[in-house]
Design an enzyme around this catalytic site. Structure first.
Site, PDB file in Angstrom:
ATOM      1  N   THR A 132       0.691  -1.334  -0.167  1.00 33.22           N
ATOM      2  CA  THR A 132      -0.046  -0.073   0.091  1.00 33.22           C
ATOM      3  C   THR A 132       0.944   1.282  -0.006  1.00 33.22           C
ATOM      4  O   THR A 132       1.876   1.184   0.352  1.00 33.22           O
ATOM      5  CB  THR A 132      -0.824   0.204   1.348  1.00 33.22           C
ATOM      6  OG1 THR A 132      -1.716   1.378   1.336  1.00 33.22           O
ATOM      7  CG2 THR A 132      -0.126  -0.345   2.512  1.00 33.22           C
ATOM      8  N   ASP A 133       0.344   2.262  -0.471  1.00 36.33           N
ATOM      9  CA  ASP A 133       0.906   3.788  -0.384  1.00 36.33           C
ATOM     10  C   ASP A 133       0.785   4.095   1.111  1.00 36.33           C
ATOM     11  O   ASP A 133       1.639   5.140   1.211  1.00 36.33           O
ATOM     12  CB  ASP A 133       0.296   4.679  -1.411  1.00 36.33           C
ATOM     13  CG  ASP A 133      -1.168   4.995  -1.060  1.00 36.33           C
ATOM     14  OD1 ASP A 133      -1.836   4.383  -0.209  1.00 36.33           O
ATOM     15  OD2 ASP A 133      -1.819   5.771  -1.724  1.00 36.33           O
ATOM     16  N   GLU A 134       0.248   3.519   2.007  1.00 39.20           N
ATOM     17  CA  GLU A 134       0.313   4.220   3.295  1.00 39.20           C
ATOM     18  C   GLU A 134       1.531   4.036   3.967  1.00 39.20           C
ATOM     19  O   GLU A 134       1.717   4.617   5.008  1.00 39.20           O
ATOM     20  CB  GLU A 134      -0.827   3.438   4.037  1.00 39.20           C
ATOM     21  CG  GLU A 134      -2.340   3.721   3.295  1.00 39.20           C
ATOM     22  CD  GLU A 134      -3.520   3.410   4.209  1.00 39.20           C
ATOM     23  OE1 GLU A 134      -3.487   3.301   5.274  1.00 39.20           O
ATOM     24  OE2 GLU A 134      -4.747   3.036   3.510  1.00 39.20           O
ATOM     25  N   TYR A 158      -2.172  -0.356  10.897  1.00 41.17           N
ATOM     26  CA  TYR A 158      -2.043  -0.917   9.689  1.00 41.17           C
ATOM     27  C   TYR A 158      -0.919  -0.815   8.697  1.00 41.17           C
ATOM     28  O   TYR A 158      -0.192  -1.718   8.365  1.00 41.17           O
ATOM     29  CB  TYR A 158      -3.475  -0.548   8.985  1.00 41.17           C
ATOM     30  CG  TYR A 158      -3.450  -0.889   7.266  1.00 41.17           C
ATOM     31  CD1 TYR A 158      -3.389  -2.325   7.189  1.00 41.17           C
ATOM     32  CD2 TYR A 158      -3.354  -0.070   6.393  1.00 41.17           C
ATOM     33  CE1 TYR A 158      -3.264  -2.524   5.607  1.00 41.17           C
ATOM     34  CE2 TYR A 158      -3.378  -0.222   5.172  1.00 41.17           C
ATOM     35  CZ  TYR A 158      -3.438  -1.579   4.641  1.00 41.17           C
ATOM     36  OH  TYR A 158      -3.105  -2.066   3.390  1.00 41.17           O
ATOM     37  N   LYS A 162       2.160  -3.344   7.554  1.00 45.38           N
ATOM     38  CA  LYS A 162       2.334  -3.405   6.044  1.00 45.38           C
ATOM     39  C   LYS A 162       3.993  -2.984   5.580  1.00 45.38           C
ATOM     40  O   LYS A 162       4.578  -3.676   4.738  1.00 45.38           O
ATOM     41  CB  LYS A 162       1.397  -2.492   5.265  1.00 45.38           C
ATOM     42  CG  LYS A 162       0.026  -3.112   5.170  1.00 45.38           C
ATOM     43  CD  LYS A 162      -0.224  -4.551   4.413  1.00 45.38           C
ATOM     44  CE  LYS A 162      -0.057  -4.660   3.031  1.00 45.38           C
ATOM     45  NZ  LYS A 162      -0.285  -6.001   2.303  1.00 45.38           N
TER      46      LYS A 162
HETATM   47  P1  NAD Z   1      -9.380  -7.534   2.134  1.00 42.61           P
HETATM   48  O1  NAD Z   1      -9.615  -7.116   3.612  1.00 42.61           O
HETATM   49  O2  NAD Z   1     -10.740  -7.129   1.349  1.00 42.61           O
HETATM   50  O3  NAD Z   1      -9.400  -8.981   1.939  1.00 42.61           O
HETATM   51  C1  NAD Z   1      -8.015  -9.450   2.541  1.00 42.61           C
HETATM   52  C2  NAD Z   1      -8.194 -11.083   2.259  1.00 42.61           C
HETATM   53  O4  NAD Z   1      -7.239 -12.006   3.151  1.00 42.61           O
HETATM   54  C3  NAD Z   1      -9.787 -11.574   3.009  1.00 42.61           C
HETATM   55  O5  NAD Z   1     -10.013 -12.439   1.841  1.00 42.61           O
HETATM   56  C4  NAD Z   1      -9.248 -12.588   4.212  1.00 42.61           C
HETATM   57  O6  NAD Z   1     -10.181 -13.621   4.388  1.00 42.61           O
HETATM   58  C5  NAD Z   1      -7.817 -12.845   3.654  1.00 42.61           C
HETATM   59  N1  NAD Z   1      -7.150 -13.081   5.015  1.00 42.61           N
HETATM   60  C6  NAD Z   1      -6.975 -12.356   6.006  1.00 42.61           C
HETATM   61  N2  NAD Z   1      -6.138 -12.984   6.991  1.00 42.61           N
HETATM   62  C7  NAD Z   1      -5.555 -14.031   6.440  1.00 42.61           C
HETATM   63  C8  NAD Z   1      -4.879 -15.158   6.829  1.00 42.61           C
HETATM   64  N3  NAD Z   1      -4.136 -14.890   7.976  1.00 42.61           N
HETATM   65  N4  NAD Z   1      -4.595 -16.156   5.901  1.00 42.61           N
HETATM   66  C9  NAD Z   1      -5.066 -16.193   4.722  1.00 42.61           C
HETATM   67  N5  NAD Z   1      -5.863 -15.205   4.275  1.00 42.61           N
HETATM   68  C10 NAD Z   1      -6.190 -14.173   5.190  1.00 42.61           C
HETATM   69  O7  NAD Z   1      -8.094  -6.710   1.404  1.00 42.61           O
HETATM   70  P2  NAD Z   1      -8.018  -5.739   0.156  1.00 42.61           P
HETATM   71  O8  NAD Z   1      -8.591  -4.453   0.251  1.00 42.61           O
HETATM   72  O9  NAD Z   1      -8.656  -6.973  -0.952  1.00 42.61           O
HETATM   73  O10 NAD Z   1      -6.633  -5.805   0.222  1.00 42.61           O
HETATM   74  C11 NAD Z   1      -5.752  -7.035  -0.501  1.00 42.61           C
HETATM   75  C12 NAD Z   1      -4.145  -6.422  -0.338  1.00 42.61           C
HETATM   76  O11 NAD Z   1      -4.065  -5.133  -0.947  1.00 42.61           O
HETATM   77  C13 NAD Z   1      -3.909  -6.385   1.270  1.00 42.61           C
HETATM   78  O12 NAD Z   1      -2.572  -6.760   1.272  1.00 42.61           O
HETATM   79  C14 NAD Z   1      -4.013  -4.661   1.475  1.00 42.61           C
HETATM   80  O13 NAD Z   1      -2.896  -4.399   2.501  1.00 42.61           O
HETATM   81  C15 NAD Z   1      -3.437  -4.179   0.032  1.00 42.61           C
HETATM   82  N6  NAD Z   1      -4.048  -2.865  -0.673  1.00 42.61           N
HETATM   83  C16 NAD Z   1      -5.411  -2.583  -0.420  1.00 42.61           C
HETATM   84  C17 NAD Z   1      -5.782  -1.515  -0.804  1.00 42.61           C
HETATM   85  C18 NAD Z   1      -7.193  -1.058  -0.891  1.00 42.61           C
HETATM   86  O14 NAD Z   1      -7.530  -0.013  -1.305  1.00 42.61           O
HETATM   87  N7  NAD Z   1      -8.117  -1.973  -0.653  1.00 42.61           N
HETATM   88  C19 NAD Z   1      -4.854  -0.361  -0.995  1.00 42.61           C
HETATM   89  C20 NAD Z   1      -3.552  -0.673  -1.064  1.00 42.61           C
HETATM   90  C21 NAD Z   1      -3.039  -1.991  -0.845  1.00 42.61           C
HETATM   91  P1  TYD Z   2     -10.668   3.938   3.817  1.00 40.25           P
HETATM   92  O1  TYD Z   2     -11.792   3.436   2.826  1.00 40.25           O
HETATM   93  O2  TYD Z   2     -10.962   3.265   5.442  1.00 40.25           O
HETATM   94  O3  TYD Z   2      -9.281   3.868   3.378  1.00 40.25           O
HETATM   95  P2  TYD Z   2      -7.830   4.296   4.259  1.00 40.25           P
HETATM   96  O4  TYD Z   2      -8.135   4.673   5.554  1.00 40.25           O
HETATM   97  O5  TYD Z   2      -7.249   3.233   3.908  1.00 40.25           O
HETATM   98  O6  TYD Z   2      -7.658   5.512   3.285  1.00 40.25           O
HETATM   99  O7  TYD Z   2     -10.942   5.500   4.272  1.00 40.25           O
HETATM  100  C1  TYD Z   2     -10.721   6.513   3.229  1.00 40.25           C
HETATM  101  C2  TYD Z   2     -10.848   7.851   3.802  1.00 40.25           C
HETATM  102  O8  TYD Z   2     -12.200   8.186   3.873  1.00 40.25           O
HETATM  103  C3  TYD Z   2     -10.133   8.071   5.026  1.00 40.25           C
HETATM  104  O9  TYD Z   2      -9.697   9.184   4.831  1.00 40.25           O
HETATM  105  C4  TYD Z   2     -10.992   7.760   6.135  1.00 40.25           C
HETATM  106  C5  TYD Z   2     -12.434   8.390   5.500  1.00 40.25           C
HETATM  107  N1  TYD Z   2     -13.619   7.697   5.871  1.00 40.25           N
HETATM  108  C6  TYD Z   2     -14.563   8.617   6.403  1.00 40.25           C
HETATM  109  O10 TYD Z   2     -14.715   9.773   6.234  1.00 40.25           O
HETATM  110  N2  TYD Z   2     -15.707   8.033   6.962  1.00 40.25           N
HETATM  111  C7  TYD Z   2     -15.811   6.623   6.990  1.00 40.25           C
HETATM  112  O11 TYD Z   2     -16.964   6.083   7.454  1.00 40.25           O
HETATM  113  C8  TYD Z   2     -14.965   5.782   6.480  1.00 40.25           C
HETATM  114  C9  TYD Z   2     -14.867   4.370   6.439  1.00 40.25           C
HETATM  115  C10 TYD Z   2     -13.696   6.481   5.971  1.00 40.25           C
END
Ligand code: NAD
Ligand code: TYD
Length: 359
Positions: A132-134, A158, A162
């Site tokens: 992630t960019d975070e 989080y 990561k």
């Molecule tokens: P998500 O939370 O929707 O899904 C995570 C999946 O991992 C779920 O299916 C869960 O059951 C599985 N999981 C969790 N713990 C586990 C374990 N111990 N063993 C096996 N499986 C396990 O997450 P996502 O949004 O699909 O993100 C996927 C990846 O991308 C993550 O690594 C996250 O850090 C990264 N990422 C997500 C975003 C975003 O915007 N969602 C942005 C940047 C990076």
């Molecule tokens: P989120 O989707 O949780 O992603 P991340 O924190 O990983 O960027 O949140 C996106 C942005 O939206 C973040 O600045 C927090 C804000 N947010 C709200 O304002 N209200 C909400 O109910 C949620 C879930 C997020």
């Protein structure tokens, strides 16, 4: 075949669907099915022999060894993680366990498998770490977007977990020669997104006539990437990315949260008008997230320069597709809003006093 972890989650499920459609190469999908994992997102693959689902934990070394021995994957794409910042604030332990210990266990099992391959297979093997960019921390309004060389400054449990996993992946390459690539991407949105994150939460709450909770002043900026663009970027990096390199993936769509919420409301007004009035009447400012990062933005020029990848969707096209999907898939939404989901909503939002209301 390739081994995917976390393929029942939001990005993982979109990736599996995209991968099979684009390449046809079989996938072993290892997922613990936490609250965020949902096999219904992969219902269209129920009778597809190219998708082998394994219910299990990336912390389980015995299981991992068995999967490597049985399926002999040519690559691992590692999505599995605890992924929600607000949950990491309420309970960081699960993030340390899965994101750090789980990545360590997966790296070790991968290394054991990879070490025993012949020279050609060893050279062709890839461990693709999805991050992630975070991990880069928070930008000011005027800072340039994150490049791959930006310092690591994670601010939440989080992002710290990561960041730790990114460092492990890097070290396994430098120390043991494991052929890794890492992608750090911005906020994804699109189909199958669990409604605890900003965009799907706003959609499902609006359609249910519930408050749309905006944290703080709503001026925090995120850089939105349509999830199918992320899937195509991972395919490009897995196929052509240089070993040991990091690629930042972004959508070139920086937007303040409040603008996102207003856009969702305006499009819902058009696509599913509510006789009670515009959905924006539901916008409610609530107490901010502790340590809330102000701005993320990705400089995605390296992946474009080296691999020719660019996002296909603008925010306007991607958000319309996303809303259409949620409007057409009410059953999926209803089923993921289980008892556990309702408990989370109560935990996260009951403490956030509604500061004031705005239309
Ligand atoms: P998500 O939370 O929707 O899904 C995570 C999946 O991992 C779920 O299916 C869960 O059951 C599985 N999981 C969790 N713990 C586990 C374990 N111990 N063993 C096996 N499986 C396990 O997450 P996502 O949004 O699909 O993100 C996927 C990846 O991308 C993550 O690594 C996250 O850090 C990264 N990422 C997500 C975003 C975003 O915007 N969602 C942005 C940047 C990076
Ligand atoms: P989120 O989707 O949780 O992603 P991340 O924190 O990983 O960027 O949140 C996106 C942005 O939206 C973040 O600045 C927090 C804000 N947010 C709200 O304002 N209200 C909400 O109910 C949620 C879930 C997020």
């Amino acid at each position: 075949m390739i081994l995917i972890t976390g393929g029942a989650g939001f990005i993982g499920a979109n990736f599996v669907l995209d991968w099979l459609a684009a390449t046809g190469e079989p996938v072993v999908n290892l997922d613990a099915l936490t609250y965020a994992g949902n096999l219904e997102s992969l219902a269209s693959l129920k009778d597809d022999p190219r998708h082998v689902f394994v219910h299990g934990d990336i912390c389980d070394r015995t299981l991992l060894d068995r999967l490597f021995a049985q399926h002999k994957p040519r690559a691992v794409v590692h999505f599995a993680a605890e992924s929600h910042v607000d949950r990491s604030i309420h309970g960081p332990g699960a993030f340390i366990k899965t994101n750090i210990e789980g990545t360590f266990t997966l790296l070790e099992a991968t290394r054991a498998h990879w070490s025993a391959l012949d020279a050609d297979a060893k050279a062709a093997f890839r461990f693709h770490h999805v991050s992630t960019d975070e991990v880069y921390g928070s930008l000011s309004k005027t800072d340039p977007p994150f490049t791959e060389d930006h310092t690591y400054e994670p601010n939440s449990p989080y992002s710290a977990s990561k960041a730790a996993s990114d460092h492990l992946v890097r070290a396994w390459h430098h120390t043991y020669g494991l052929p890794v690539v890492t992608t750090n991407c911005s906020n994804n949105y699109g189909p199958y997104h669990f409604p605890e994150k900003l965009i799907p939460l706003m959609i499902v709450n609006a359609l249910a006539g519930k408050p749309l909770p905006v944290y703080g002043d709503g001026q925090q900026v995120r850089d939105w990437l349509y999830v199918k663009d992320h899937a195509s970027a991972i395919r490009a990096v897995l196929a052509g990315g240089r070993v040991g390199e990091v690629y930042n993936i972004g959508g070139w769509n920086e937007k303040p949260n409040l603008e996102i919420v207003h856009t969702v409301c305006a499009l819902l007004d058009e696509m599913r008008p509510d006789p009670a009035g515009s959905y924006s009447r539901l916008i409610t400012y609530v107490t901010d997230r502790p340590g809330h990062d102000r701005r993320y933005a990705i400089d995605a020029r390296k992946v474009e320069r080296e691999l020719g990848w660019k996002p296909a969707e603008t925010f306007d096209t991607g958000i319309r597709k996303t809303l259409r999907w949620y409007l057409d898939n009410g059953d999926w939404v209803a089923r993921v809003q289980s008892g556990a989901y309702r408990e989370w909503v109560a935990t996260n939002y009951s403490e956030r006093a509604a500061d004031r209301k705005s239309a």
